[in-house]
Design an enzyme around this catalytic site. Sequence first.
Site, PDB file in Angstrom:
ATOM      1  N   CYS A   1      -0.591   4.533   2.215  1.00 55.94           N
ATOM      2  CA  CYS A   1      -0.711   4.460   3.683  1.00 55.94           C
ATOM      3  C   CYS A   1      -0.394   3.032   4.116  1.00 55.94           C
ATOM      4  O   CYS A   1       0.725   2.590   3.956  1.00 55.94           O
ATOM      5  CB  CYS A   1      -2.089   4.914   4.138  1.00 55.94           C
ATOM      6  SG  CYS A   1      -3.449   4.140   3.239  1.00 55.94           S
ATOM      7  N   SER A   2      -1.356   2.320   4.633  1.00 58.27           N
ATOM      8  CA  SER A   2      -1.096   0.921   5.011  1.00 58.27           C
ATOM      9  C   SER A   2      -2.392   0.129   4.984  1.00 58.27           C
ATOM     10  O   SER A   2      -2.681  -0.634   5.898  1.00 58.27           O
ATOM     11  CB  SER A   2      -0.455   0.861   6.406  1.00 58.27           C
ATOM     12  OG  SER A   2      -1.282   1.510   7.368  1.00 58.27           O
ATOM     13  N   CYS A   3      -3.180   0.301   3.917  1.00 58.74           N
ATOM     14  CA  CYS A   3      -4.415  -0.456   3.783  1.00 58.74           C
ATOM     15  C   CYS A   3      -4.102  -1.951   3.783  1.00 58.74           C
ATOM     16  O   CYS A   3      -3.203  -2.401   3.078  1.00 58.74           O
ATOM     17  CB  CYS A   3      -5.138  -0.056   2.496  1.00 58.74           C
ATOM     18  SG  CYS A   3      -5.755   1.639   2.524  1.00 58.74           S
TER      19      CYS A   3
ATOM     20  N   CYS B   1       0.879  -1.167   0.000  1.00 60.07           N
ATOM     21  CA  CYS B   1       0.000   0.000   0.000  1.00 60.07           C
ATOM     22  C   CYS B   1       0.915   1.215   0.000  1.00 60.07           C
ATOM     23  O   CYS B   1       1.519   1.539   1.024  1.00 60.07           O
ATOM     24  CB  CYS B   1      -0.931   0.017   1.207  1.00 60.07           C
ATOM     25  SG  CYS B   1      -2.040   1.437   1.217  1.00 60.07           S
TER      26      CYS B   1
END
Length: 204
Positions: free
Chosen positions: A110-112, A107
């Site tokens: 962000c950090s999906c 991702c």
Amino acid sequence: MSHDHDHHHDNDLDPMAARVRALETILTRKGLVDPAAIDAIVETYETKVGPRNGARVVAKAWSDASFADWLRRDATAAIASLGYSGRQGEHMQAVFNTDKTHNLVVCTLCSCYPWSVLGLPPVWYKAPPYRSRAVIDPRGVLEEFGLTLPNDRKIRVWDSTAELRYLVVPLRPVGAEGWDEERLADLVTRDSMIGTGLALEPAA
């Protein structure tokens, strides 16, 4: 005058992690939480509960061709049919590794991450170096994880978003023919479902 050094230095933590560490320290000193209990909960969600859900999805795809086809066409529905849905797992796509193509999930913004099937994201998944280099140099990143792929195997990188998250279905290892789904699930690791690893060999 001596200084009290009976505390953790948080200089190497990002701001959010530092805040969490500070809050945990305060609550611990007040006797309101047990650090061991917190560690156990985090460990459970990072390595057991979430990843085990995803492992069962992969094991069913390995052993049930009709489910594998459904997973390819509509991963969200197929995964939900096993009872795994919810936070950050509303819209899923399954990508299948083959002898010619290896899939890697990142991702970049962000950090999906699909919590419902993989649990909490590992620290490295959220780190800027992984998020940037996985796109620029995926083969080099995989080698840092100890995974060296044949030069003729294509690496396809999938960028998760708030709207869509991915689950890698690793290749079923040789030697697990005739195994039931529960036993097959033991071969599926969190990293193999992100693409930074492979499924375990039966002998392992």
